[in-house]
Design an enzyme around this catalytic site. Structure first.
Site, mmCIF file in Angstrom:
data_model
loop_
_atom_site.group_PDB
_atom_site.id
_atom_site.type_symbol
_atom_site.label_atom_id
_atom_site.label_comp_id
_atom_site.label_asym_id
_atom_site.label_seq_id
_atom_site.Cartn_x
_atom_site.Cartn_y
_atom_site.Cartn_z
ATOM 1 N N ARG A 39 0.797 -1.218 0.000
ATOM 2 C CA ARG A 39 0.000 0.000 0.000
ATOM 3 C C ARG A 39 0.832 1.272 0.000
ATOM 4 N NH1 ARG A 39 -4.440 0.580 4.603
ATOM 5 N NH2 ARG A 39 -4.924 -1.485 3.745
ATOM 6 N N HIS A 85 -7.926 -4.509 -7.972
ATOM 7 C CA HIS A 85 -7.726 -3.777 -6.710
ATOM 8 C C HIS A 85 -9.030 -3.752 -5.922
ATOM 9 C CE1 HIS A 85 -5.055 -1.278 -4.328
ATOM 10 N NE2 HIS A 85 -6.014 -0.367 -4.181
ATOM 11 N N TYR A 129 -18.030 12.208 -14.740
ATOM 12 C CA TYR A 129 -17.913 13.404 -15.577
ATOM 13 C C TYR A 129 -16.575 13.501 -16.299
ATOM 14 C CZ TYR A 129 -21.956 14.947 -12.872
ATOM 15 O OH TYR A 129 -23.186 15.038 -12.284
#
Length: 742
Positions: A39, A85, A129
């Site tokens: 991570r 993921h 968007y």
């Protein structure tokens, strides 16, 4: 559960017992290792964390090439989350958005279309968007994935495969930097200029034992995407790169813009890395409002696509260098970047690496990628040559091959037996198109066979020679430098390497314009400063229910000392007081004075001054001016006890009066000078406590003011003269009934 002992218990052997400390320790260690490896820390080879690597690989699988069409970010985020993921879509989208931000990434890996955030700190638009595709830099990172350049591993559910690391055609770790916080360790690597990093790699290939100082001369420092000026000295930068840890000072870039007639303004064109422009301007506006930088008059944001922050000085006589030096000290126009090159070596071992070790890890990875791609190419060449040799045998015996195919029931086995062909060769011949049976095709096959043979010999020779391998790696690095280096758009260095100058000599107090003021403090604790020295008994307006408490003359350069009933002194710069047009502001908003602690006194601080502090119980001592100045809003504790008064020390004797109206006069030399404490007994009381105290000169006697305005004088104080802590004698006739010396 059955009671029959012969029937086995289905729940047996499903529980275990172990100490809580060991169970928690093992599980926390597992969590810590997962955070470190999967991570927070980047891989030294490709400079990516798993989430970034998976984003780029998923976009490649979607065929989002730099020259292709854009796809919705929601689609990309969904594919990454579903295939590789298994974490939150918001975290994945935030990570992808950062890869597309030109102010965060020196060489963006994602080409974004739409609102992906800005330098003001605004968040990207929702993923539905925006659209995205890969950049040429990201494509270079994945060059060779189909050629067995790196290992693959199963994804989280075992249905697909993902690369363990990317081939990385350029040193992404140093070029784009990385930051992350793991468990017990963190990393913070600044971006660098690709041209300089590749130059350092090429030098390290020529001289594997290159000195750190030589590498630092090639890479003089970080190259941030937002530019700025690096003002750290060369020795500090060299030490940071040598140890992998350090602190680098980065300043905004500014210029002086003349407005004519001696007027000017300062224009900031580049701000430090990771500083949000909106918060920076808010901080500058706060400095103007609180008058912490009195020589700064105004700040405006005139930025469009480029940064343009305009700073207006208070007057044309203000020195621009001095103004900026002051702003560097108190705002994010200068920051410290904490360099910590903590990375995963070979994807497994976290280590704080020097600059040389990071470059070496990248070069060793490139060599492994070269060897694996070369072996993969050799396997492909061998397979193709085998097919070509079968084709050429077929052309030499074309009539017989056609006859076998037309008339034999099992042409495959017949051809293998008659022409000594392999199964692969026969399959290729049987799958050959009729149009390929031309004379011209035979010539093309021979040419291709010769070319592949030469390529195989060249690859074999390279794999047998370490020098040839490093030469090939150097050639690939030069190609990458040509694509993304100085000659490419945006490839020039953006961060300047400058000199700091000495900020320690800047006196912040010297910037305050010295002007007379009259400080007014109301009974309810509202304070204001009127311009000029006004009459202290002038009538002023106060809020309903409020009235005058204290008025004094001071100057804007003074430090005002507030003494509270809790025995603490508070420092209040006079230039920060609100103006006298309104009712002022509550004093308790400026200092951390408790609501139950009243203000005892307010006076300007003077160097070398000495002050008497006393409690209601009748204890006190003398404190020096150097011991009462506070550095924070919380103030400085000086007198332990319920404070009653603070008086400037003058004369040679102290006169005290108790609530029982008994007065005592004793020499000031009997009082100790302390920095903090309860003090010593000033006067002994049978009932009540201390009412007031004053410093006097014994030869001049004692004066006090009567209620009618007349001044009374007691020239001979021998009747009240005694030792400290005595009981004293009744005050002289006519002494004020409130027991105050006024």
């Amino acid at each position: 559960m059955s009671d029959d002992p012969n029937i086995p218990d289905p729940n047996a052997d499903q529980t275990s017992s172990e100490p809580l400390s060991r169970a928690i320790g093992e599980r926390y260690l597992t969590y810590a290792l997962s955070t470190i490896m999967h991570r927070a820390l980047p891989d030294a080879r490709d400079g990516l964390k798993p989430v970034h690597r998976r984003i780029l690989y998923a976009m490649r699988e979607l065929r989002l090439s730099p020259t292709g069409a854009f796809r919705k970010s929601a689609k990309i985020t969904g594919d990454v989350m579903g295939n590789y993921h298994p974490h939150g879509d918001a975290a994945i989208y935030d990570a992808m958005a950062r890869l597309a931000q030109p102010f965060a990434m020196r060489y963006p890996l994602v080409d974004g279309q739409g609102n992906f955030g800005n330098i003001d700190g605004d968040n990207p638009a929702a993923s539905r968007y925006t659209e995205a595709r890969l950049t040429a830099a990201a494509e270079a990172l994945m060059e060779g994935l189909t050629e067995n350049a790196v290992d693959f591993r199963p994804n989280y559910d075992g249905t697909l495969e993902e690369p363990v690391v990317l081939p990385a055609a350029f040193p992404n770790l140093l070029c784009n930097g990385a930051s992350g916080i793991a468990v017990g360790m963190a990393t913070n690597i600044p971006p660098h200029n690709l041209h300089e990093v590749i130059d350092a790699c090429l030098h390290l290939i020529k001289a594997p034992d290159a000195r750190d100082d030589t590498l630092v001369s090639i890479i003089p420092g970080p190259d941030f995407p937002t530019g700025g000026v690096l003002v750290e000295d060369r020795e500090t930068i060299a030490e940071a790169y040598r140890t992998g840890r350090g602190s680098l000072r980065l300043r905004a870039k500014w210029e002086r813009e003349d407005l004519g007639r001696g007027n000017y303004q300062i224009v900031v064109t580049e701000i430090p890395y990771q500083v949000q422009k909106s918060k920076l301007i808010e901080r500058l506006a706060e400095l103007i409002q609180t008058k912490k930088i009195p020589i700064l008059a105004d700040v405006r944001d005139e930025s469009t696509e480029d940064v343009r922050i305009v700073l207006e000085p208070r007057a044309r006589t203000v020195d621009a260098d001095q103004l900026m030096a002051a702003l560097f000290r108190v705002s994010d126009l200068e920051i410290r970047f904490g360099l910590n090159m903590n990375v995963l070596i070979d994807g497994r071992v976290p280590k704080v690496c020097s600059l040389k070790e990071v470059l070496r890890a990248f070069l060793d990875h490139r060599r492994e990628v070269l060897v694996r791609r070369s072996n993969h190419r050799l396997d492909k060449i061998a397979a193709r040559l085998e097919v070509l040799e079968g084709y050429m045998i077929a052309f030499l015996n074309l009539d017989r091959v056609i006859e076998i195919i037309r008339y034999e029931d099992d042409p495959k086995s017949v051809m293998m037996a008659e022409f000594k062909l392999s199964e692969v060769q026969v399959e290729a011949i049987l799958n050959m198109r009729l149009r390929a049976l031309r004379k011209l095709e035979e010539m093309e096959l021979r040419t291709e066979h010769e070319n592949l043979t030469r390529e195989r010999e060249a690859l074999a020779a390279m794999l047998a020679d370490d020098g040839a391998q490093w030469s090939r790696i150097a050639e690939e690095l030069r190609e990458t430098r040509g694509k993304f280096g100085k000659s490419a758009p945006g490839g020039l260095r953006r961060t300047e390497i400058g000199e700091a100058g000495d900020l320690a000599e800047i006196d912040m107090d010297a910037m305050i314009e010295r002007e007379p003021i009259t400080v007014i403090l109301s009974q309810m604790g509202w304070i204001r400063a009127m311009k000029g020295h006004q009459p202290l008994d002038a009538e002023l307006k106060f809020k309903d229910g409020d009235g005058p408490f204290l008025a004094m003359h001071a100057e804007t350069t003074d430090k005002l000392m507030v003494f509270g009933a809790n025995g603490r002194f508070y420092t209040l710069p006079a230039n920060t007081l609100p103006g006298g047009r309104g009712m002022g502001e509550p004093l308790r908003l400026m200092i951390d004075l408790p609501n139950d602690a009243a203000v005892i006194d307010l006076f300007p601080w003077r160097e070398g001054g000495r002050y008497l502090v006393a409690s209601r119980a009748g204890d006190g001592f003398i404190v020096g001016a150097g011991d009462i100045q506070a550095q924070t809003r919380a103030g400085k504790q000086v007198l332990n006890g319920d404070a009653l008064l603070c008086r400037a020390v003058s004369g040679d004797h102290l006169v005290t009066v108790g609530e029982n109206r008994k007065m005592l006069v004793f020499p000031l030399t009997e009082l100790p000078e302390m920095g903090r404490g309860k003090g010593v007994r000033l006067q002994k009381f049978k009932d009540g406590g201390l009412s007031d105290a004053a410093c006097i000169t014994l030869a001049e006697g004692l004066r006090w003011q009567e209620s009618g305005g007349r001044t009374r004088h007691e020239p001979d104080l021998s009747a009240w003269l005694g030792k400290r802590a005595g009981a004293g004698y009744m005050a002289p006739r006519g002494f004020p009934r409130d027991n105050r010396f006024n």
